[in-house]
Motif scaffolding. Structure first.
Motif, PDB file in Angstrom:
ATOM      1  N   LEU A  98      -7.952 -11.275  -0.212  1.00 56.59           N
ATOM      2  CA  LEU A  98      -6.708 -11.493   0.519  1.00 56.59           C
ATOM      3  C   LEU A  98      -6.086 -12.836   0.166  1.00 56.59           C
ATOM      4  O   LEU A  98      -5.274 -13.374   0.913  1.00 56.59           O
ATOM      5  N   THR A  99      -6.437 -13.362  -1.005  1.00 54.30           N
ATOM      6  CA  THR A  99      -5.890 -14.650  -1.445  1.00 54.30           C
ATOM      7  C   THR A  99      -4.555 -14.494  -2.172  1.00 54.30           C
ATOM      8  O   THR A  99      -3.799 -15.464  -2.288  1.00 54.30           O
ATOM      9  N   ARG A 100      -4.261 -13.308  -2.678  1.00 52.90           N
ATOM     10  CA  ARG A 100      -3.016 -13.108  -3.432  1.00 52.90           C
ATOM     11  C   ARG A 100      -1.834 -13.020  -2.473  1.00 52.90           C
ATOM     12  O   ARG A 100      -1.937 -12.457  -1.380  1.00 52.90           O
ATOM     13  N   THR A 101      -0.706 -13.549  -2.885  1.00 53.83           N
ATOM     14  CA  THR A 101       0.517 -13.404  -2.095  1.00 53.83           C
ATOM     15  C   THR A 101       1.218 -12.096  -2.471  1.00 53.83           C
ATOM     16  O   THR A 101       0.950 -11.510  -3.523  1.00 53.83           O
ATOM     17  N   ILE A 102       2.121 -11.681  -1.630  1.00 51.22           N
ATOM     18  CA  ILE A 102       2.917 -10.488  -1.932  1.00 51.22           C
ATOM     19  C   ILE A 102       3.706 -10.690  -3.221  1.00 51.22           C
ATOM     20  O   ILE A 102       3.814  -9.774  -4.055  1.00 51.22           O
TER      21      ILE A 102
ATOM     22  N   ALA B   2      -5.835 -14.339  16.151  1.00 51.28           N
ATOM     23  CA  ALA B   2      -4.804 -14.896  15.280  1.00 51.28           C
ATOM     24  C   ALA B   2      -4.946 -14.297  13.883  1.00 51.28           C
ATOM     25  O   ALA B   2      -6.006 -13.777  13.516  1.00 51.28           O
ATOM     26  N   LYS B   3      -3.889 -14.389  13.101  1.00 47.77           N
ATOM     27  CA  LYS B   3      -3.927 -13.802  11.764  1.00 47.77           C
ATOM     28  C   LYS B   3      -4.993 -14.439  10.880  1.00 47.77           C
ATOM     29  O   LYS B   3      -5.628 -13.742  10.084  1.00 47.77           O
ATOM     30  N   ASN B   4      -5.194 -15.735  10.998  1.00 52.48           N
ATOM     31  CA  ASN B   4      -6.223 -16.363  10.169  1.00 52.48           C
ATOM     32  C   ASN B   4      -7.619 -15.867  10.551  1.00 52.48           C
ATOM     33  O   ASN B   4      -8.504 -15.733   9.699  1.00 52.48           O
TER      34      ASN B   4
ATOM     35  N   THR C 225      -2.404  -7.618   3.409  1.00 51.08           N
ATOM     36  CA  THR C 225      -1.647  -8.794   2.975  1.00 51.08           C
ATOM     37  C   THR C 225      -0.208  -8.721   3.467  1.00 51.08           C
ATOM     38  O   THR C 225       0.367  -9.732   3.916  1.00 51.08           O
ATOM     39  N   ALA C 226       0.395  -7.532   3.397  1.00 50.70           N
ATOM     40  CA  ALA C 226       1.761  -7.369   3.920  1.00 50.70           C
ATOM     41  C   ALA C 226       1.804  -7.687   5.412  1.00 50.70           C
ATOM     42  O   ALA C 226       2.743  -8.345   5.897  1.00 50.70           O
TER      43      ALA C 226
ATOM     44  N   ILE D 264       7.026  -4.194   7.808  1.00 55.48           N
ATOM     45  CA  ILE D 264       7.434  -2.913   7.223  1.00 55.48           C
ATOM     46  C   ILE D 264       8.206  -3.147   5.928  1.00 55.48           C
ATOM     47  O   ILE D 264       7.930  -2.529   4.891  1.00 55.48           O
ATOM     48  N   ARG D 265       9.168  -4.049   5.967  1.00 54.93           N
ATOM     49  CA  ARG D 265       9.974  -4.320   4.772  1.00 54.93           C
ATOM     50  C   ARG D 265       9.115  -4.930   3.652  1.00 54.93           C
ATOM     51  O   ARG D 265       9.304  -4.612   2.470  1.00 54.93           O
ATOM     52  N   THR D 266       8.191  -5.775   4.022  1.00 51.91           N
ATOM     53  CA  THR D 266       7.319  -6.387   3.026  1.00 51.91           C
ATOM     54  C   THR D 266       6.448  -5.344   2.351  1.00 51.91           C
ATOM     55  O   THR D 266       6.290  -5.349   1.116  1.00 51.91           O
ATOM     56  N   ALA D 267       5.890  -4.428   3.132  1.00 44.42           N
ATOM     57  CA  ALA D 267       5.038  -3.386   2.565  1.00 44.42           C
ATOM     58  C   ALA D 267       5.826  -2.465   1.643  1.00 44.42           C
ATOM     59  O   ALA D 267       5.387  -2.154   0.529  1.00 44.42           O
ATOM     60  N   VAL D 268       7.008  -2.051   2.058  1.00 46.09           N
ATOM     61  CA  VAL D 268       7.829  -1.168   1.229  1.00 46.09           C
ATOM     62  C   VAL D 268       8.208  -1.865  -0.075  1.00 46.09           C
ATOM     63  O   VAL D 268       8.283  -1.233  -1.138  1.00 46.09           O
TER      64      VAL D 268
END
Length: 281
Positions: free
Chosen positions: A183-187, A167-169, A209-210, A221-225
């Motif tokens: 990895l505590t910061r949000t996008i 899982a991601k967590n 994080t993305a 993909i969109r989040t990273a870009v």
């Protein structure tokens, strides 16, 4: 592999902070093309396929220093061959010198190139420990600075964990504990001040994080870009993790294959043939 290459292609028009830091953009446009990230991802994959077929990556062989040296020699040869085939793909100055050196040696880099090319290591190995070891080898032939090695290991570890059902967590906790990335910061917190930077230290945590925030392959993909910066590489790294977690829709695979040469497609297909049982790109 598809995830890394698609991340590179989709992110390439917006590299050097040329985008508008938004998730609302066309996935593909006239400027969408592969760069050095794709070339080296394919090169590393080809070398590791050779190593897998030769038995150099078997668990019982992986501690043999002679096998390690054989894998590293294969990596150097493949990376130089592919680099010579595509000399204008956008390599950095020091890496370009390495590509054309008669006796190439690692040069202490902590650039994000070690992380963007490592995807195959995350797919090929049968354990997390072996994944990290092989990822380290792929880095050490050029990027032997501890931060360069860490970036490659963390990326490959996330891919391995994602493809084997974590899982991601669980991925977040492991990466934080083992590698010390924040990895505590949000996008949304990262985005305003993020800029073009090519170090692992300021690319890999943002890519992870993305991946962690994204809700689908396309959303990752969109989040990273949307972060901007060196976003072909950042999105290549994030996309490699997203593929392992979500898979990639066939239409996106088709778009990818339409934008790369046949010899790269052959490497992807070769990788699929030697994946661990039950694993599929």
């Amino acid at each position: 592999m598809y995830g890394a290459i698609l991340g590179d292609i989709i992110g390439s028009p917006y590299e050097f902070d040329r985008g508008e830091k938004t998730k609302d953009f066309p996935l593909f446009c006239e400027e969408s093309e592969f760069t050095d990230d794709t070339v080296m991802t394919v090169a590393v994959a080809e070398a590791l396929i050779e190593a897998r077929e030769a038995g150099w990556l078997d668990h019982d062989a992986i501690n043999d220093r002679r096998k390690e040296q054989a894998v590293k020699e294969s990596l150097v040869r493949s990376m130089q061959d592919w680099g010579h085939e595509y000399p204008d793909a956008g390599y950095g100055a020091r890496f370009t010198q390495w590509l054309w050196a008669d006796d190439p040696k690692p040069y202490g880099s902590f650039g994000n190139g070690s992380a963007m090319r490592v995807a195959a290591a995350g797919w090929l190995m049968d354990s997390l420990e072996d994944t990290r070891r092989v990822a380290r080898w792929t880095s050490e032939v050029t990027h032997d600075h501890p931060e360069g090695v860490k970036g490659a290991e963390a990326t490959a570890a996330a891919i391995y964990m994602a493809r084997t059902g974590s899982a991601k967590n669980q991925i977040r906790d492991y990466i934080t504990r083992e590698f010390g990335y924040d990895l505590t910061r949000t996008i949304d917190e990262i985005r305003p001040g993020y800029h073009h930077v090519e170090s692992c230290q300021e690319t890999v945590p943002e890519a992870i994080t993305a991946f962690l925030e994204g809700e689908s392959f396309e959303d990752v993909i969109r989040t990273a870009v949307s972060l901007g910066g060196d976003c072909d590489t950042l999105t290549c790294i994030a996309g490699s993790m997203a593929e392992a977690f979500y898979g990639v829709d066939q239409w996106l695979k088709d778009e990818c294959r339409a934008r790369i040469p046949e010899e790269m497609i052959e490497v992807i297909e070769g990788l699929e043939k030697v994946l661990p049982e039950g694993t599929k790109l």
